[in-house]
Scaffold this active site. Structure first.
Site, PDB file in Angstrom:
ATOM      1  N   LYS A  54       0.836  -1.205   0.000  1.00 46.05           N
ATOM      2  CA  LYS A  54       0.000   0.000   0.000  1.00 46.05           C
ATOM      3  C   LYS A  54       0.872   1.258   0.000  1.00 46.05           C
ATOM      4  CE  LYS A  54      -3.859  -2.418   2.152  1.00 46.05           C
ATOM      5  NZ  LYS A  54      -4.632  -2.748   3.365  1.00 46.05           N
ATOM      6  N   GLN A  98      -4.564  -1.611   9.518  1.00 46.08           N
ATOM      7  CA  GLN A  98      -4.448  -2.922   8.889  1.00 46.08           C
ATOM      8  C   GLN A  98      -4.992  -3.999   9.828  1.00 46.08           C
ATOM      9  OE1 GLN A  98      -3.147  -3.459   5.691  1.00 46.08           O
ATOM     10  NE2 GLN A  98      -3.863  -5.561   5.975  1.00 46.08           N
ATOM     11  N   ASP A 121     -11.310   2.547   3.945  1.00 52.89           N
ATOM     12  CA  ASP A 121     -11.700   1.148   3.790  1.00 52.89           C
ATOM     13  C   ASP A 121     -13.221   1.009   3.713  1.00 52.89           C
ATOM     14  OD1 ASP A 121      -9.506  -0.481   3.442  1.00 52.89           O
ATOM     15  OD2 ASP A 121      -9.180  -0.843   5.575  1.00 52.89           O
TER      16      ASP A 121
END
Lengths: 299, 299
Positions: A54, A98, A121
């Site tokens: 990422k 994460q 997200d």
């Protein structure tokens, strides 16, 4: 029929290129650089690989990448203090933590702490509600990626019979909302459905996301259908001892003889997830600065 | 086959009776009385009728009813001041603002101002998100009422093919979420669907909510299906000049010769809405006081 193979890797590269162009324009015209903050708790090796990927993709588009690594035993209070700081930071437009996080932390509470406008997200209850209400929010990356692939492959989705197999909060339910918003007739099927083969066979658009390797058989597929395979299961490699390979929820070989188009695993949906994370960060940055949203990169 | 007629009026009375029993127990065991505040802006005659009906039903269950009437030209600031006061009032467990509100006010902003834990209409983005995420929130009253009717009529809904025609935020989308939560295979169809008759004909459970009088024909219905008709359209009475009558989205006569069970209009879904408003207020009160939720009266 031999299905067209949908090249998710190439399409994701195109999306990342579009994001980079928008970032460049934002810098030149508005002196603003979108920023994505990634929080990693602990030292899970797989998570470290994802976070590194990422970071690399973020930097390549010209955005700023902020990495925050916290020890595995970090308290919720300390993690929340960092999230609060990122929520307040005008240079940070997207925040993700994460997952998985260590067991003493609650993913639900962590997501709820992130400002919904920075929740790139798209996992928060508020963003689920905005999606369910047809309002502008941030959409989970993988279903957004599938929607982009489908729009590119099929064109106008209006009136298509779409079947989503799987009803997770992370994928199946938001995917169904997105297809409904694009005017599909949407069916959500799952492990408790009767006659899953018959349900799948009705689909002009079949999206499989159950995480059961090769569950969807070739003869479950309507001839000419567009098949999106979201499943990823790692299995021992049949020919290389000690090696593994990834397979999807769809039995690719037989399915590709029936479908009109199909995503492979790997190289289909997978690469779209990070591309859409970048797209979401760009969208969040545009909104934060009161600028028009990037066309084609949102739901 | 001649369908069983589902008596929503009788079932709603039963639900109101259950609510009243719970209210009585709450008072006796915990010295708590659930309270519902209804805000009416302006003097729309239909709204005044609804508000009066809600007041009467609330009082009949033993709950406290708070009525607040504001002038049609009330400012948003003054309306919000009242909502804030109700949000803070420990005797008020449920708040609803009767819609429509005058044009200078935004229904979306009004709903967003109500504490989600007191949003007994279940219309807020947060409650939509909780429903979409499978978490405990407050569910819109009409779909909750339909769910109760279906559970009573069908029993376990697992694996049933459910088709919802209509995709409004108020009804179709939350109805689909509730049926999915109860393990149905759920299809959402709408005005842009191809072959609506064929889609409906697959349904073990058919829920029609499009607001188009008698659109669903008898031959669209699977023999033995359970049909829930949410539509209400007022039309001139065919035999009584100057009078009107209510008809549903389903062509009742022919449908009732095919279906296994069907709700009439009026007397089907309609009475369930206020009953579920009371059930939601009870649920909100139980949660506010850290007590167990009433069984059978929530999603």
């Amino acid at each position: 029929m031999v299905a067209q193979i949908i090249d998710g890797k190439a399409f994701a590269a195109k999306v990342r290129g579009q994001v980079a162009q928008h970032v460049s324009a934002l810098k030149a015209q508005h002196n603003q650089t979108p920023g994505l903050a990634v929080v990693l708790v602990g030292e899970d090796p797989a998570s470290e690989v994802y976070v590194a990927a990422k970071h690399k993709a973020t930097v390549e588009t010209g955005m700023t990448s902020f990495e925050h690594k916290l020890p595995a035993d970090v308290s919720e209070a300390d993690l929340f203090a960092l999230i609060d700081q990122l929520n307040a930071d005008p240079d940070v437009h997207g925040i993700l933590c994460q997952f998985p996080v260590p067991e003493h932390l609650s993913e639900r509470r962590v997501v709820a702490r992130i400002d919904p406008a920075k929740d790139v997200d798209g996992l928060s209850v508020v963003n689920a509600g905005l999606l369910a209400s047809g309002e502008a929010g941030l959409v989970p990356c993988t279903p957004l990626g599938c929607l982009m692939l489908l729009r590119d492959q099929v064109g106008d989705l209006t009136g298509k019979d779409a079947v989503v197999v799987g009803r997770s909060n992370l994928f199946g339910k938001p995917m169904a909302q997105l297809l409904l918003r694009d005017n599909c007739t949407v069916t959500v099927a799952h492990s408790r459905s009767n006659d899953l083969p018959g349900i799948c066979k009705r689909a002009d658009i079949l999206v499989a996301a159950v995480g059961r390797a090769q569950m969807v058989q070739g003869d479950w597929i309507k001839p000419g259908a567009t098949v999106i395979d979201v499943g990823i299961t790692r299995v021992p490699h049949p020919e290389k001892p000690g090696k593994s390979r990834l397979i999807g929820d769809v039995d690719f070989g037989p399915a590709s003889e029936v479908a009109g188009a199909i995503t492979p695993v790997p190289g289909g949906v997978g690469p779209m997830t990070i591309a859409c994370l970048l797209a979401n960060t760009l969208t969040a940055a545009c909104r934060a600065h009161g600028l028009a949203e990037p066309q084609g990169l949102t739901a």
